[in-house]
Write an enzyme that holds these catalytic residues in place. Structure first.
Site, PDB file in Angstrom:
ATOM      1  N   LYS A  67       0.845  -1.188   0.103  1.00  0.00           N
ATOM      2  CA  LYS A  67      -0.012   0.025   0.098  1.00  0.00           C
ATOM      3  C   LYS A  67       0.862   1.257  -0.044  1.00  0.00           C
ATOM      4  CE  LYS A  67      -2.442   1.723   3.651  1.00  0.00           C
ATOM      5  NZ  LYS A  67      -3.763   1.876   4.573  1.00  0.00           N
ATOM      6  N   ARG A 110     -10.904  -1.891   6.601  1.00  0.00           N
ATOM      7  CA  ARG A 110      -9.895  -2.841   7.316  1.00  0.00           C
ATOM      8  C   ARG A 110      -9.327  -2.652   8.604  1.00  0.00           C
ATOM      9  NH1 ARG A 110      -5.252  -0.140   9.034  1.00  0.00           N
ATOM     10  NH2 ARG A 110      -3.441  -0.318   7.461  1.00  0.00           N
ATOM     11  N   GLY A 220      -6.355   4.430  17.298  1.00  0.00           N
ATOM     12  CA  GLY A 220      -6.097   5.516  17.017  1.00  0.00           C
ATOM     13  C   GLY A 220      -4.542   5.590  16.997  1.00  0.00           C
TER      14      GLY A 220
END
Ligand code: NAD
Length: 321
Positions: A67, A110, A220
């Protein structure tokens, strides 16, 4: 070579597809069948952008690729998403480029699937109240992926700017559950399962606020310096993660590790729970935490599923290289 656009990804990938792809790749990581390559992330000195690659190979799922993308803070002014990414899949038998897949929607899906997998495997079966900390772009994906995994009866939530909570209230209304905006202490004392999905750099949930038996998915913190929960809470928990190397360096565990409150050997990959090598939760009082740092193999897993489904449904554009 296939091209699978953002819109096609939205059409073909269901929450269940993403859950199964991410659960399978976490399991493959534990079995040594899949591994992530070192992450590259650079401030490129242009447009204030952070750019990089996450890559890996899953021999079980036959996903090979990367990615590529990052964060462009000026994009909002151009009507674009600040986070931008594209996934490149290669044929593991020949090395040829197999597919170019839009990565923005899949990143959200995801990431939500990872916390959902943790709730499925670690939250108490009788969990009734789901707490959300954060109401940004990722939060609605997180909430939708979690909501069906237990018989939740109520959603409670906190956000830095309370007016943004309307996005989560809308999801709760959509699935017919009551919704309440609460302060963080109340959230900690009531919720049975909690998802944190913010860009905070300081603890938002303190150890003494959390009731026994809670499961927390900390989603996060994916960079050095970010933080969402009290290191003492991490110390008091049974701690799971997607990848230990990331958990101790860029994940939520980094602070408890630096303070000497936990060591690397205290952290269990969630894949070990999925394969049955670790029992997961062992009591109704135990606090479990999943430190979801986000690995490239998750991206490859959902992109591989998206490419397969798009090709099967004649929705992928096909280009001869
Ligand atoms: P966003 O910018 O849309 O939302 C940010 C959220 O964080 C908002 O709710 C905002 O109110 C809150 N926030 C920001 N600063 C805060 C502070 N100091 N204190 C409390 N709350 C604060 O971002 P997003 O796309 O929803 O992503 C949220 C976080 O998740 C980001 O930090 C992002 O890097 C991270 N993320 C993690 C993964 C992973 O795999 N673990 C994947 C994608 C994104």
């Amino acid at each position: 070579m296939l091209i699978v656009s953002e819109d096609i990804c939205k059409k073909v990938i269901s929450r269940q597809d993403a859950f199964e792809a991410v659960e399978a790749v976490f399991s493959a990581m534990t079995k040594g069948e899949a591994y992530n390559f070192p992450v590259i992330r650079e401030a490129i000195g242009y447009a204030d952008a952070l750019y990089g690659f996450k890559s890996g190979f899953d021999r079980a799922g036959l996903s090979l690729g990367l990615k590529s993308g990052g964060y462009w803070p000026g994009n909002t002014d151009k009507g674009l998403t600040n986070h931008q990414s594209t996934i490149f899949l290669f044929n593991p038998d020949t090395g040829q480029l197999h597919a170019l897949v839009g990565g923005n929607y899949l990143t959200a899906v995801r990431t939500a699937a990872a916390s959902a997998v943790s709730i499925a495997h670690l939250a108490r079966q009788d969990a009734k109240i789901l707490g959300m900390i954060g109401a940004g772009h990722q939060s609605t994906f997180q909430l939708r992926a979690a909501i069906k995994l237990r018989n939740f009866e109520k959603i409670i939530a906190w956000n830095h700017n309370p007016e943004k909570l309307s996005v989560l209230a809308a999801v709760a209304a959509d699935v017919g559950l009551p919704f309440e905006s609460v302060d963080r202490q109340q959230l900690g004392s009531e919720a049975d399962a909690i998802i944190t999905i913010t860009s905070a750099h300081e603890p938002l949930l303190m150890k003494n606020w959390i009731k026994p038996g809670t499961h927390i998915a900390c989603m996060g913190t994916d960079t050095k310096g970010k933080q969402e929960v009290d290191p003492q809470l991490i110390a008091a928990s049974t701690l799971f993660t997607d990848e230990i190397a990331q958990s101790v360096t860029i994940g939520e565990a980094q602070h408890a590790i630096a303070a000497g409150l936990k060591s690397q050997s205290d952290i269990t990959p969630i894949g070990n729970v999925i394969t049955g090598d670790h029992p997961g939760r062992t009591s109704a009082e135990e606090i479990t935490i999943f430190d979801g740092t986000g690995v490239g193999l998750q991206d490859l897993a959902v992109a591989n599923t998206a490419a397969r489904l798009a090709e099967k449904q004649d929705l992928a554009q096909i280009i001869e290289l």
